[in-house]
Design a protein around this motif. Structure first.
Motif, mmCIF file in Angstrom:
data_model
loop_
_atom_site.group_PDB
_atom_site.id
_atom_site.type_symbol
_atom_site.label_atom_id
_atom_site.label_comp_id
_atom_site.label_asym_id
_atom_site.label_seq_id
_atom_site.Cartn_x
_atom_site.Cartn_y
_atom_site.Cartn_z
ATOM 1 N N VAL A 141 0.833 -1.206 0.000
ATOM 2 C CA VAL A 141 0.000 0.000 0.000
ATOM 3 C C VAL A 141 0.869 1.259 0.000
ATOM 4 C CG1 VAL A 141 -1.664 1.340 1.345
ATOM 5 C CG2 VAL A 141 -1.961 -1.125 1.093
ATOM 6 N N ALA A 142 1.907 1.290 0.858
ATOM 7 C CA ALA A 142 2.792 2.461 0.907
ATOM 8 C C ALA A 142 3.521 2.641 -0.422
ATOM 9 C CB ALA A 142 3.798 2.305 2.046
ATOM 10 N N GLY A 143 3.975 1.540 -1.007
ATOM 11 C CA GLY A 143 4.650 1.630 -2.294
ATOM 12 C C GLY A 143 3.731 2.133 -3.390
ATOM 13 N N THR A 144 2.483 1.654 -3.402
ATOM 14 C CA THR A 144 1.521 2.092 -4.410
ATOM 15 C C THR A 144 1.212 3.576 -4.269
ATOM 16 O OG1 THR A 144 0.513 -0.113 -4.452
ATOM 17 C CG2 THR A 144 -0.782 1.705 -5.362
ATOM 18 N N ILE A 145 0.985 4.019 -3.022
ATOM 19 C CA ILE A 145 0.708 5.436 -2.788
ATOM 20 C C ILE A 145 1.915 6.284 -3.185
ATOM 21 C CG2 ILE A 145 0.239 7.158 -1.009
ATOM 22 C CD1 ILE A 145 -1.370 5.049 0.476
ATOM 23 N N GLY A 146 3.124 5.788 -2.889
ATOM 24 C CA GLY A 146 4.330 6.516 -3.265
ATOM 25 C C GLY A 146 4.472 6.660 -4.765
ATOM 26 N N VAL A 147 4.177 5.594 -5.506
ATOM 27 C CA VAL A 147 4.254 5.653 -6.974
ATOM 28 C C VAL A 147 3.229 6.641 -7.518
ATOM 29 C CG1 VAL A 147 3.885 4.335 -9.092
ATOM 30 C CG2 VAL A 147 5.211 3.343 -7.229
ATOM 31 N N LEU A 148 2.022 6.634 -6.947
ATOM 32 C CA LEU A 148 0.999 7.588 -7.372
ATOM 33 C C LEU A 148 1.466 9.024 -7.143
ATOM 34 C CD1 LEU A 148 -2.275 5.877 -6.074
ATOM 35 C CD2 LEU A 148 -1.513 6.107 -8.456
ATOM 36 N N GLY A 149 2.122 9.253 -6.003
ATOM 37 C CA GLY A 149 2.623 10.587 -5.721
ATOM 38 C C GLY A 149 3.755 10.998 -6.653
ATOM 39 N N LEU A 150 4.576 10.042 -7.037
ATOM 40 C CA LEU A 150 5.699 10.348 -7.922
ATOM 41 C C LEU A 150 5.269 10.514 -9.371
ATOM 42 C CD1 LEU A 150 8.382 7.869 -6.518
ATOM 43 C CD2 LEU A 150 8.431 10.351 -6.321
ATOM 44 N N ARG A 151 4.334 9.662 -9.806
ATOM 45 C CA ARG A 151 3.970 9.603 -11.223
ATOM 46 C C ARG A 151 2.622 10.220 -11.540
ATOM 47 N NH1 ARG A 151 8.821 8.685 -13.436
ATOM 48 N NH2 ARG A 151 9.860 6.877 -12.489
ATOM 49 N N GLY A 152 1.929 10.734 -10.528
ATOM 50 C CA GLY A 152 0.577 11.247 -10.759
ATOM 51 C C GLY A 152 0.574 12.431 -11.708
ATOM 52 N N THR A 153 0.183 12.204 -12.937
ATOM 53 C CA THR A 153 0.133 13.265 -13.942
ATOM 54 C C THR A 153 -1.212 13.968 -13.860
ATOM 55 O OG1 THR A 153 -0.678 11.687 -15.578
ATOM 56 C CG2 THR A 153 1.706 12.074 -15.494
ATOM 57 N N GLY A 154 -1.166 15.263 -13.988
ATOM 58 C CA GLY A 154 -2.393 16.035 -13.934
ATOM 59 C C GLY A 154 -2.838 16.387 -12.530
ATOM 60 N N TRP A 155 -2.130 15.901 -11.524
ATOM 61 C CA TRP A 155 -2.475 16.218 -10.140
ATOM 62 C C TRP A 155 -1.655 17.416 -9.672
ATOM 63 C CZ3 TRP A 155 -2.617 10.796 -7.323
ATOM 64 C CH2 TRP A 155 -3.623 10.025 -7.911
ATOM 65 N N GLY A 156 -2.226 18.209 -8.798
ATOM 66 C CA GLY A 156 -1.511 19.350 -8.263
ATOM 67 C C GLY A 156 -0.401 18.929 -7.310
ATOM 68 N N GLU A 157 0.548 19.805 -7.108
ATOM 69 C CA GLU A 157 1.674 19.495 -6.227
ATOM 70 C C GLU A 157 1.236 19.230 -4.785
ATOM 71 O OE1 GLU A 157 4.732 22.390 -6.526
ATOM 72 O OE2 GLU A 157 5.380 21.733 -8.516
ATOM 73 N N PRO A 158 0.258 19.969 -4.219
ATOM 74 C CA PRO A 158 -0.171 19.662 -2.852
ATOM 75 C C PRO A 158 -0.714 18.244 -2.708
ATOM 76 C CG PRO A 158 -0.919 21.848 -3.480
ATOM 77 C CD PRO A 158 -0.372 21.209 -4.720
ATOM 78 N N ALA A 159 -1.481 17.779 -3.708
ATOM 79 C CA ALA A 159 -2.034 16.420 -3.637
ATOM 80 C C ALA A 159 -0.917 15.387 -3.717
ATOM 81 C CB ALA A 159 -3.037 16.203 -4.770
ATOM 82 N N ARG A 160 0.037 15.604 -4.597
ATOM 83 C CA ARG A 160 1.157 14.666 -4.725
ATOM 84 C C ARG A 160 2.011 14.673 -3.465
ATOM 85 N NH1 ARG A 160 4.454 16.048 -9.866
ATOM 86 N NH2 ARG A 160 5.564 14.179 -9.166
ATOM 87 N N ALA A 161 2.229 15.851 -2.882
ATOM 88 C CA ALA A 161 3.010 15.934 -1.652
ATOM 89 C C ALA A 161 2.311 15.183 -0.519
ATOM 90 C CB ALA A 161 3.225 17.400 -1.260
#
Length: 295
Positions: free
Chosen positions: A143-163
Motif C-alpha cells: 500500500v505504501a509503495g503504491t501510494i508513493g508511486v501515485l505521488g511520484l507519477r501522478g500526472t495532472g495532479w496538483g503538487e499539494p495532492a502529490r506531496a
C-alpha cells in the motif's frame, strides 16, 4: 523491563536525533556554498559541529534502538513526535533566540496530545511474543509503495495532492521500518538480529521512506502539512502493526478509541503549528529581522 525505561530511552532517542540533526543543519548554514557538491561535502566533513551532530545522532539512534528492544512499538514510536519539540528548542538555543509564545504553546499542545494518547491507549507488550504475522507487513509495504508511486507519477495532479500522497507513503514506510526493526531485535544477539530478513527489510523500508520524504518536502510549498502527515502516519502505522504483527495490546473500547482519535488530532494540530511557526521564524532570520522574544 519497565515501560517507564522504554519511555525514557525513547525520549532520549528523540532528543538526540533531533538535536544532532539541528547541529548538522547549523553547520551546513555556516559553510559558504561551493561550486560543486563534492566541495560542499569536503567542507562539511571538516566542520567540527557537523561531526558533533553526527555523534549526537548516533547516541540518539542507539537509545531509540534500545527502547524498541525493551518496549512495545506502540509505545516507542509515538514518542518520536517529541523530536519536533526538541528540535525547535535546539534551533532556538543555537541561534541564541528565545522561543516565542506561539512556539511554546504549540509545543505544549503537541506534548499534551501525545501524553493523553499514551495514557488512554496504555500500550503493552505481550507476555509471550507470538510469531510475527507476515501478511500485515506485506500489505503495508504494498500500500505504501503504491501510494508513493501515485505521488511520484501522478500526472495532472496538483503538487499539494502529490506531496500529501508522498507524505502518507513516507509515514507508512517509517512505521513499517520501526516494526521490522523491533522484530529483528527479538533475536538473542546483535549479529543474529542484523542478519535477519527483518533487518534487511527495515533498511530497505527506511531508504524508501527517506527518499519519498525528500520528494514530498520538495513538492510541498508549505512543509507544515507534509511534516504533520508524516509525523502522524508513522506512529499510527507502527501502533497498528505492533498490534497485528507483534501481538501488542492497546485499549480498544469505543470510549478509548474516541479518546485516542481526539488525542491524535491534538498532536496533529501541535505538529502543524510548530512547523508553520518555525518556518516563519526561519524566514524572518533570513530576512534579517529581529529575533523573536517570549512575547
Amino acid at each position: 523491563m519497565s515501560p517507564a525505561i522504554a519511555l525514557i530511552t525513547a525520549l532520549l532517542g528523540a532528543c538526540g536525533i533531533a538535536t544532532g540533526t539541528v547541529l548538522q543543519q547549523r553547520a551546513g548554514q555556516e559553510i559558504e556554498e561551493p561550486d560543486s557538491t563534492r566541495a560542499l561535502l569536503a567542507r562539511v566533513l571538516r566542520h567540527r559541529r557537523w561531526w558533533t551532530g553526527q555523534a549526537v545522532i548516533g547516541i540518539g539512534w542507539c537509545s531509540y534502538a534500545f527502547a524498541l528492544h525493551i518496549g512495545p512499538v506502540a509505545l516507542v514510536q509515538p514518542v518520536l513526535v517529541t523530536g519536533l519539540v526538541f528540535g525547535t528548542v535546539a534551533s532556538a538555543r543555537l541561534a541564541r533566540r528565545r522561543l516565542d509564545r506561539r512556539l511554546l504553546v504549540a509545543s505544549a499542545v503537541c506534548v499534551l496530545g501525545l501524553t493523553t494518547f499514551l495514557l488512554i491507549a496504555r500500550p503493552q507488550a505481550p507476555a509471550v511474543p507470538p510469531a510475527p504475522a507476515f501478511l500485515p507487513l506485506f500489505t503495508v509495504a504494498v500500500v505504501a509503495g503504491t501510494i508513493g508511486v501515485l505521488g511520484l507519477r501522478g500526472t495532472g495532479w496538483g503538487e499539494p495532492a502529490r506531496a500529501a500522497l508522498l507524505a502518507l507513503a513516507t509515514g507508512g514506510f517509517y512505521g513499517l521500518t520501526a516494526t521490522l526493526f523491533s522484530t529483528a531485535l527479538r533475536e538473542p544477539g546483535l549479529v543474529a538480529a542484523l542478519t535477519t530478513w527483518y533487518a534487511a527489510g527495515a533498511a530497505i523500508s527506511a531508504v524508501c521512506g527517506w527518499a519519498l520524504s525528500q520528494r514530498a518536502l520538495h513538492l510541498g510549498r508549505l512543509n507544515a502539512p507534509v511534516n504533520a502527515v508524516i509525523g502522524t502516519t508513522d506512529p499510527a502505522v507502527a501502533v497498528l502493526l505492533g498490534v497485528l504483527v507483534l501481538g501488542e495490546h492497546v485499549a480498544t473500547t469505543p470510549l478509548d478509541l474516541v479518546g485516542e482519535v481526539l488525542a491524535a488530532a491534538v498532536v496533529i494540530a501541535g505538529t502543524v503549528l510548530i512547523t508553520r511557526h518555525s518556518a516563519a521564524v526561519l524566514r524572518d532570520d533570513r530576512a534579517g529581522e529581529p529575533a523573536l522574544a517570549w512575547g
